[in-house]
Design an enzyme around this catalytic site. Structure first.
Site, mmCIF file in Angstrom:
data_model
loop_
_atom_site.group_PDB
_atom_site.id
_atom_site.type_symbol
_atom_site.label_atom_id
_atom_site.label_comp_id
_atom_site.label_asym_id
_atom_site.label_seq_id
_atom_site.Cartn_x
_atom_site.Cartn_y
_atom_site.Cartn_z
ATOM 1 N N SER A 1 6.962 -2.698 -4.365
ATOM 2 C CA SER A 1 7.696 -2.738 -3.105
ATOM 3 C C SER A 1 9.000 -3.501 -3.316
ATOM 4 O O SER A 1 9.171 -4.210 -4.323
ATOM 5 C CB SER A 1 6.860 -3.430 -2.030
ATOM 6 O OG SER A 1 6.750 -4.814 -2.349
ATOM 7 N N ASP B 1 8.078 1.580 -3.893
ATOM 8 C CA ASP B 1 7.276 1.778 -2.685
ATOM 9 C C ASP B 1 8.109 1.387 -1.454
ATOM 10 O O ASP B 1 8.694 0.293 -1.420
ATOM 11 C CB ASP B 1 6.033 0.868 -2.810
ATOM 12 C CG ASP B 1 4.949 1.193 -1.826
ATOM 13 O OD1 ASP B 1 4.879 2.350 -1.372
ATOM 14 O OD2 ASP B 1 4.146 0.290 -1.526
ATOM 15 N N GLU C 1 8.635 10.040 4.077
ATOM 16 C CA GLU C 1 7.552 9.881 5.065
ATOM 17 C C GLU C 1 7.930 10.461 6.413
ATOM 18 O O GLU C 1 9.054 10.313 6.879
ATOM 19 C CB GLU C 1 7.211 8.387 5.217
ATOM 20 C CG GLU C 1 6.107 8.111 6.232
ATOM 21 C CD GLU C 1 5.528 6.701 6.142
ATOM 22 O OE1 GLU C 1 5.461 6.145 5.030
ATOM 23 O OE2 GLU C 1 5.147 6.162 7.188
ATOM 24 N N HIS D 1 -1.371 -0.124 7.146
ATOM 25 C CA HIS D 1 -1.244 -1.136 6.092
ATOM 26 C C HIS D 1 -2.028 -2.405 6.438
ATOM 27 O O HIS D 1 -2.189 -2.738 7.606
ATOM 28 C CB HIS D 1 0.228 -1.504 5.883
ATOM 29 C CG HIS D 1 1.036 -0.376 5.297
ATOM 30 N ND1 HIS D 1 1.825 0.445 6.065
ATOM 31 C CD2 HIS D 1 1.154 0.057 4.024
ATOM 32 C CE1 HIS D 1 2.393 1.337 5.279
ATOM 33 N NE2 HIS D 1 2.015 1.129 4.034
ATOM 34 N N GLY D 2 -2.474 -3.099 5.384
ATOM 35 C CA GLY D 2 -3.153 -4.376 5.576
ATOM 36 C C GLY D 2 -4.658 -4.227 5.647
ATOM 37 O O GLY D 2 -5.214 -3.157 5.354
ATOM 38 N N ASP E 1 -3.040 -1.505 -2.034
ATOM 39 C CA ASP E 1 -2.480 -2.831 -2.321
ATOM 40 C C ASP E 1 -3.492 -3.901 -1.896
ATOM 41 O O ASP E 1 -3.918 -4.745 -2.683
ATOM 42 C CB ASP E 1 -1.159 -2.996 -1.557
ATOM 43 C CG ASP E 1 -0.460 -4.310 -1.873
ATOM 44 O OD1 ASP E 1 -1.024 -5.140 -2.601
ATOM 45 O OD2 ASP E 1 0.664 -4.522 -1.396
ATOM 46 N N SER E 2 -3.931 -3.822 -0.632
ATOM 47 C CA SER E 2 -4.797 -4.869 -0.073
ATOM 48 C C SER E 2 -6.073 -5.087 -0.890
ATOM 49 O O SER E 2 -6.507 -6.233 -1.069
ATOM 50 C CB SER E 2 -5.167 -4.530 1.372
ATOM 51 O OG SER E 2 -4.001 -4.439 2.159
HETATM 52 P P1 13P Z 1 -3.064 -1.006 1.891
HETATM 53 O O1 13P Z 1 -2.540 -2.146 2.699
HETATM 54 O O2 13P Z 1 -4.076 -0.225 2.632
HETATM 55 O O3 13P Z 1 -3.536 -1.411 0.543
HETATM 56 O O4 13P Z 1 -1.843 0.031 1.668
HETATM 57 C C1 13P Z 1 -0.940 -0.119 0.626
HETATM 58 C C2 13P Z 1 0.232 0.782 0.746
HETATM 59 O O5 13P Z 1 0.272 1.714 1.514
HETATM 60 C C3 13P Z 1 1.351 0.526 -0.151
HETATM 61 O O6 13P Z 1 2.416 1.384 0.092
HETATM 62 O O1 G3H Z 2 2.868 -0.825 1.727
HETATM 63 C C1 G3H Z 2 3.352 -1.858 1.297
HETATM 64 C C2 G3H Z 2 2.707 -2.751 0.346
HETATM 65 O O2 G3H Z 2 1.483 -3.212 0.783
HETATM 66 C C3 G3H Z 2 3.655 -3.785 -0.137
HETATM 67 O O3 G3H Z 2 3.672 -4.948 0.613
HETATM 68 O O4 G3H Z 2 6.062 -5.722 0.802
HETATM 69 O O5 G3H Z 2 4.146 -7.329 0.875
HETATM 70 O O6 G3H Z 2 4.776 -6.194 -1.259
HETATM 71 P P1 G3H Z 2 4.711 -6.120 0.250
HETATM 72 ZN ZN ZN Z 3 2.641 1.928 2.169
#
Ligand code: 13P
Ligand code: G3H
Ligand code: ZN
Length: 319
Positions: free
Chosen positions: A55, A87, A139, A184-185, A261-262
């Protein structure tokens, strides 16, 4: 730096096989040596293609030079089938920067703009990226959820299937992220029985059958990791992810990339908390960071095998 000098490939080759054989290529977010190493190790152990997702805020955290230095250090070859992907690039400038330093793929996320402005911004990125043989994800629709540094829409808007053909033909993108109920999250669902919008996914897949689709916000949020975190001093309540059966079902309906990511954040945190609790006298970070790295590697392998179905797919000529 051209991405081919780093042994990377763009995502087009990965998605062609994923679309054909009905699996998803995992995109795991990385932000330091441990996350990068875990993702690459897991991919090599499971013979899975993988997308290393970075990201904008992670890039700022690592710096471009550190990231590219680490990627070089990983000694990636085209046989590994690894892409380095920006990302949620917010604008043309960040996408151009990523392309110039060695990324092989970028996401332009102009989904908060009007359809026409999203098209204009995305088109500009595609025209530049394609000159460099870089693949582009865009997107349509917005996901709910708030991440560390940038705010995503707090209210989600599902992707409107009526928009997809116009958007794809006007922009010439290589893949499309859609909003069908993920977010997300770690707090994705209030109830266990909440379903993704498979009717919307089916409608989109019928309209653009050849275009790889992407699911963001698709972490599974393993409850075992939440329990470990809470057992060793953490305080996370009400966290719920996307059901793995639903994710597997999505991979059979043109979802070729699933973003996680999470789940790795949770695996990292659980391992560190447990280690610090178990050995309070220890103050050598290499000890608990290697446990975190091993835990993240295992989480990646589990998801590759049981969610993505991307194990043993690095040989694209195989049955
Ligand atoms: P999560 O928060 O579900 O892991 O999603 C990550 C994501 O979409 C990164 O672009
Ligand atoms: O979708 C986004 C990712 O979870 C990245 O999050 O900007 O905290 O690195 P971040
Ligand atoms: Zn994302």
């Amino acid at each position: 730096m051209k991405y081919t000098e780093l042994g990377l490939i763009n995502t087009n080759e990965l998605f062609a096989d994923a679309l054909n054989r009905h699996y998803a290529v995992p995109a795991f977010n990385i932000y330091n040596m441990e996350t990068l190493d875990a993702v690459i190790n897991a991919a090599r152990i499971a013979n899975s293609p993988v997308i290393i997702a970075v990201s904008e805020s992670a890039l700022k955290y690592m710096t471009s030079d550190m990231l590219i230095g680490m990627i070089r250090g990983a000694k990636i070859t085209p046989d590994d089938k690894i892409a380095l992907h920006l990302d949620h690039g917010r604008n043309f400038d960040i996408c151009r920067h990523a392309i110039e330093i060695g990324f092989s793929s970028v996401m332009i996320d102009a989904s908060q703009l009007s359809l026409n402005d999203n098209i204009a911004t995305t088109k500009q990125v595609v025209e530049f990226a394609h000159k460099h043989n870089i693949s582009v994800e865009a997107e349509l629709g917005t996901l709910s959820g708030i991440e560390d540094e940038h705010t995503f829409g707090t209210i989600s808007t599902y992707t409107n299937p009526d928009d997809v053909e116009k958007f794809v033909s006007a922009t010439n993108i290589d893949s499309l992220a859609i909003a069908i109920g993920t977010s997300h999250g770690a707090y994705k669902r209030k109830h266990d029985d909440e379903e993704l919008q498979f009717n919307i996914l089916a409608d989109i897949a019928i309209r653009i059958p050849k275009l790889p689709l992407v699911l963001h916000g698709a972490s599974n949020i393993p409850q075992k990791l939440i329990s470990t975190i809470n057992e060793f001093g953490g305080k996370i309540s009400g966290a719920r992810g996307i059901d793995e059966n639903q994710l597997r079902r999505a991979t059979k309906m043109n979802i070729c990339k699933i973003n996680v990511d999470s789940d790795l954040r949770l695996a990292f945190t659980a391992a560190v908390r447990k280690s610090l609790h178990d050995t309070p006298e220890n103050f050598n970070p290499r000890d608990f960071l290697s446990l975190a790295r091993t835990a993240m590697t295992q989480t990646c392998i589990d998801e590759i095998k049981f969610i993505m179905g991307s194990d043993n797919k690095t040989n694209t000529s195989a049955e």
